[in-house]
Design a protein around this motif. Structure first.
Motif, PDB file in Angstrom:
ATOM      1  N   ALA A 333      78.825 -11.289  73.370  1.00 27.58           N
ATOM      2  CA  ALA A 333      77.877 -11.818  74.184  1.00 27.58           C
ATOM      3  C   ALA A 333      78.112 -13.501  73.722  1.00 27.58           C
ATOM      4  O   ALA A 333      78.129 -14.315  74.612  1.00 27.58           O
ATOM      5  N   ALA A 334      78.018 -13.792  72.490  1.00 31.79           N
ATOM      6  CA  ALA A 334      78.263 -14.990  72.143  1.00 31.79           C
ATOM      7  C   ALA A 334      79.552 -15.523  72.373  1.00 31.79           C
ATOM      8  O   ALA A 334      79.872 -17.046  72.756  1.00 31.79           O
ATOM      9  N   ALA A 335      80.738 -14.820  72.213  1.00 33.05           N
ATOM     10  CA  ALA A 335      82.158 -15.086  72.517  1.00 33.05           C
ATOM     11  C   ALA A 335      82.107 -15.285  73.801  1.00 33.05           C
ATOM     12  O   ALA A 335      82.988 -16.232  74.239  1.00 33.05           O
ATOM     13  N   ASP A 336      81.619 -14.431  74.773  1.00 36.16           N
ATOM     14  CA  ASP A 336      81.795 -14.485  76.188  1.00 36.16           C
ATOM     15  C   ASP A 336      81.220 -15.656  76.884  1.00 36.16           C
ATOM     16  O   ASP A 336      81.825 -16.577  77.478  1.00 36.16           O
ATOM     17  N   ARG A 341      83.591 -16.861  79.385  1.00 36.69           N
ATOM     18  CA  ARG A 341      83.017 -16.606  80.737  1.00 36.69           C
ATOM     19  C   ARG A 341      83.432 -18.315  81.271  1.00 36.69           C
ATOM     20  O   ARG A 341      83.746 -18.264  82.567  1.00 36.69           O
ATOM     21  N   PRO A 342      83.513 -19.414  80.505  1.00 35.89           N
ATOM     22  CA  PRO A 342      84.039 -20.699  81.311  1.00 35.89           C
ATOM     23  C   PRO A 342      85.575 -20.468  81.525  1.00 35.89           C
ATOM     24  O   PRO A 342      85.722 -20.904  82.666  1.00 35.89           O
ATOM     25  N   LEU A 343      86.075 -19.854  80.817  1.00 36.79           N
ATOM     26  CA  LEU A 343      87.577 -19.438  81.185  1.00 36.79           C
ATOM     27  C   LEU A 343      87.874 -18.599  82.643  1.00 36.79           C
ATOM     28  O   LEU A 343      88.489 -19.019  83.273  1.00 36.79           O
ATOM     29  N   ARG A 344      87.000 -17.579  82.679  1.00 33.59           N
ATOM     30  CA  ARG A 344      86.853 -16.651  84.028  1.00 33.59           C
ATOM     31  C   ARG A 344      86.326 -17.656  85.029  1.00 33.59           C
ATOM     32  O   ARG A 344      86.794 -17.617  86.107  1.00 33.59           O
ATOM     33  N   ALA A 345      85.339 -18.375  84.755  1.00 33.10           N
ATOM     34  CA  ALA A 345      84.753 -19.386  85.980  1.00 33.10           C
ATOM     35  C   ALA A 345      85.848 -20.342  86.333  1.00 33.10           C
ATOM     36  O   ALA A 345      86.009 -20.681  87.684  1.00 33.10           O
ATOM     37  N   LYS A 346      87.127 -20.678  85.774  1.00 29.15           N
ATOM     38  CA  LYS A 346      87.944 -21.398  86.323  1.00 29.15           C
ATOM     39  C   LYS A 346      88.751 -20.544  87.626  1.00 29.15           C
ATOM     40  O   LYS A 346      89.419 -21.232  88.243  1.00 29.15           O
ATOM     41  N   LEU A 373      89.599 -10.921  78.325  1.00 31.71           N
ATOM     42  CA  LEU A 373      89.121 -11.998  78.824  1.00 31.71           C
ATOM     43  C   LEU A 373      87.631 -11.757  79.583  1.00 31.71           C
ATOM     44  O   LEU A 373      87.123 -12.679  79.894  1.00 31.71           O
ATOM     45  N   GLY A 374      87.274 -10.390  79.221  1.00 31.46           N
ATOM     46  CA  GLY A 374      86.130  -9.965  79.769  1.00 31.46           C
ATOM     47  C   GLY A 374      86.399  -9.517  81.297  1.00 31.46           C
ATOM     48  O   GLY A 374      85.090  -9.266  82.043  1.00 31.46           O
ATOM     49  N   ILE A 375      87.419  -9.169  81.708  1.00 27.31           N
ATOM     50  CA  ILE A 375      87.821  -8.767  83.266  1.00 27.31           C
ATOM     51  C   ILE A 375      88.306  -7.302  83.128  1.00 27.31           C
ATOM     52  O   ILE A 375      89.305  -7.097  82.812  1.00 27.31           O
TER      53      ILE A 375
END
Length: 614
Positions: A333-336, A341-346, A373-375
């Motif tokens: 959660a902290a790493a995300d 999450r900011p990387l995915r947001a791009k 990457l959380g995907i």
């Protein structure tokens, strides 16, 4: 699958039709957003969508479209495509979208085979392509041109003329027509991509597509009225299901992306909760992220690597259906929040609940990179004949490298040779015959022979190993899966496509197509001169890099499966150039005919044990 879940899906889908669901949406969700176009102001609500469909349906009826008639559509992704398609459905007619990338001969075949009474074209360019074909279509009554000239003749009319007829028509016949549509009746006709011969016209029913939407709702928890991005052609079963039928069932908000080159911009704008991408899309995402990180500072790369390692650790536990310890979950959660999450947001992927992939194998290395990457891209398997997915991985139950477990209410078994057979409510009504009848796609017992070959593990997860007709049998009688070889080769970011050759040959060779986006960037970084693929392909450094990719793939293959020689194709393959189908599948027969001399040269002399490149 849980029999209670299967029964729940059956009960939910029973008796529903697409017109009935649209009527529900226009009543219960009248003012909710339904249809937008990227970069274009204005959004149609569900009430407005239904009103426009009603007007178009009345107009189409006035020009002669009747219950059971077929209507071909050749148009890019635009609101008129959705609305005209559904207008025909409300009359009990059967719309069919054709790929714009088809050749003129293929268009003529589809037009004659479908026996279409009405043809809808986008504009003057499409009309020019079709004009030589029209004289040979005696069943065709009208051609509707959406954006183009005014009234040309009695047969070719502009869309605004249809709209005017609909506005003036009595609404009563329309209201009667849509209420008479039954779940077992056709909702669309989709032609297969024809990798091995003429395309087949797959007839899908209202019950087929609604049951698919119901099972997706039952297996993947996403909110109602969710936003989605439609970017694939509507001739593709995935976009039909997700961009039309599922959106209607869930009363979602579809944003049309008319230009696939604007996909990332569309994702950033829409931020969908579900997104389906063919493997090439996910591979391009990975290549783009890797290229960005390559130019980042060492500190940024180190932070991303550390965050990815934590996310991947949790992903592996979930894939094994093991609990994620609280301490690890907190670190994820902290790493995300801080990095991933900011990387995915791009990319506009930060709200994703269900990222899906299908239509072709996706390299495990790509899945694992994205998972870091959380995907968590979840593979599905199916075909047009199974209304899209027949098996599915879900966020709670998945196995990396498999295509999941069979959908609720569906049955699956393997033949003696590993061929996959399926049976159940997602199997199509059959194939359209040239005389207008429908030929069953199944045997008398209801089983559909899919032509795909696979294995099942002890928990029911299916792994696709190949297409039955595409298996290589080498000169020693060894059965070899080309898809496995090609999948390993495509894991390298410089390789866009690969074709394994070896049927009735002494060893396996490969044709390798360079990626048109990542290769020039790699060349600049490596100091390789020449801006074109053909020039870069001649450079010894590039050839060494590809040789290393082949060697890496070979280390994961049995000796008879290993690629002994290869040829680098100096240009890209596209549907327009003929090597790929509109759904980006390989046209193996075309490729082998087109590169016959090159392939023969790969076998002209015995390879060394190391397998030098060609």
């Amino acid at each position: 699958m849980d029999p209670f879940l299967a029964q729940k899906c059956a009960d939910t889908a029973r008796g529903l039709t697409i017109p009935a669901l649209l009527h529900r949406n226009a009543t219960a969700y009248a003012d909710l957003p339904a249809l937008s176009t990227l970069g274009t102001p204005g959004t149609l609500t569900w009430r407005q969508v239904r009103d426009e469909i009603a007007t178009l349906a009345r107009g189409l009826a006035e020009i002669g479209l009747r219950h059971g008639d077929r209507m071909l559509i050749m148009m890019a992704s635009r609101p008129e495509h959705w609305l005209l398609d559904l207008a025909a459905v409300h009359l009990g007619a059967v719309p069919s979208t054709v790929y714009a990338t088809l050749s003129d001969d293929q268009l003529a075949y589809l037009a004659r085979h479908s026996g279409a009474e009405v043809l809808v074209l986008e504009g003057e360019a499409e009309l020019a392509r079709w004009t030589p074909i029209l004289a040979d279509l005696p069943r065709l009554r009208r051609v509707v041109v959406v954006a183009g000239p005014g009234l040309l003749d009695e047969r070719i009319i502009p869309l605004h003329h249809v709209v005017a007829l609909g506005e003036a028509a009595d609404p009563a016949p329309f209201e009667k027509a849509w209420r008479e549509v039954r779940p077992e009746q056709p909702v669309t006709l989709l032609y297969t991509s024809g990798t091995t011969g003429d395309p087949k016209g797959v007839v899908l029913t209202h019950h087929n597509v609604i049951y698919q939407a119901v099972t997706l709702e039952a297996t993947v928890e996403t909110p109602d009225h969710a936003p989605s991005l439609a970017y694939l052609p509507l001739a593709h079963i995935a976009e039909r299901m997700l961009g039309i039928y599922n959106a209607i069932y869930r009363a979602g908000h579809v944003t049309i992306c008319p230009d696939p080159a604007q996909l990332v911009a569309g994702l950033v704008t829409v931020r969908p909760v579900s997104f389906f991408g063919v493997p090439r899309i996910w591979e391009k995402f990975v290549a783009g992220i890797q290229a960005q990180l390559a130019g980042a500072t060492p500190e940024v790369r180190a932070a991303v690597d550390a965050a990815r390692a934590v996310a991947f650790e949790a992903y592996r536990l979930r894939g094994a259906e093991k609990p994620v310890p609280e301490e690890l979950a907190a670190r994820v959660a902290a790493a995300d929040a801080a990095v991933l999450r900011p990387l995915r947001a791009k990319l506009g992927l930060d709200e994703l609940v269900w990222p899906g992939s299908g239509a072709a194998p996706i390299p495990v290395a790509v899945l694992e990179y994205l998972a870091g990457l959380g995907i968590d891209v979840l593979e599905v398997w199916g075909m047009t004949e199974t209304t899209g997915t027949a098996t599915i991985n879900t966020p709670d139950h998945f196995r990396t490298g498999t295509v999941g477990r069979v959908n609720p209410g569906m049955e699956l078994r393997l033949g003696e040779d590993g061929e996959i057979f399926v049976r159940g409510p997602l199997v199509c009504a059959g194939y359209l015959r040239a005389d207008g009848g429908v030929e069953p796609a199944t045997g008398a017992d209801g089983w559909l022979a899919t032509g795909d070959v696979g294995t099942l593990d002890e928990d029911g997860y299916l792994t696709i190993t190949d297409r039955k007709k595409e298996l290589i049998i080498n000169s020693s009688g060894k059965n070899i899966s080309p898809a496995q070889i090609e999948n390993l080769l495509r894991a390298h970011p410089l390789i866009a496509q690969a074709v394994a050759i070896g049927d009735r040959r002494p060893y396996v060779t490969a044709l390798i197509v360079l990626d048109e986006e990542t290769t020039p960037a790699w060349a600049r970084a490596a100091g390789v001169p020449g801006g074109t693929l053909s020039a870069i392909a001649e450079d010894a450094r590039l050839r060494s890099e590809i040789a290393a990719a082949v060697a890496a793939a070979n280390r994961r293959l049995a000796r008879p499966e290993q690629v002994k020689r290869f040829h680098i194709v100096p240009r890209g393959w596209t549907p327009e150039s003929g090597e790929l189908t509109p759904t980006l599948k390989l046209r193996r027969r075309v490729i082998q005919d087109r590169y016959a001399t090159t392939i023969d040269d790969l076998y002209a002399s015995s390879p060394s044990p190391a397998g030098p490149p060609e």
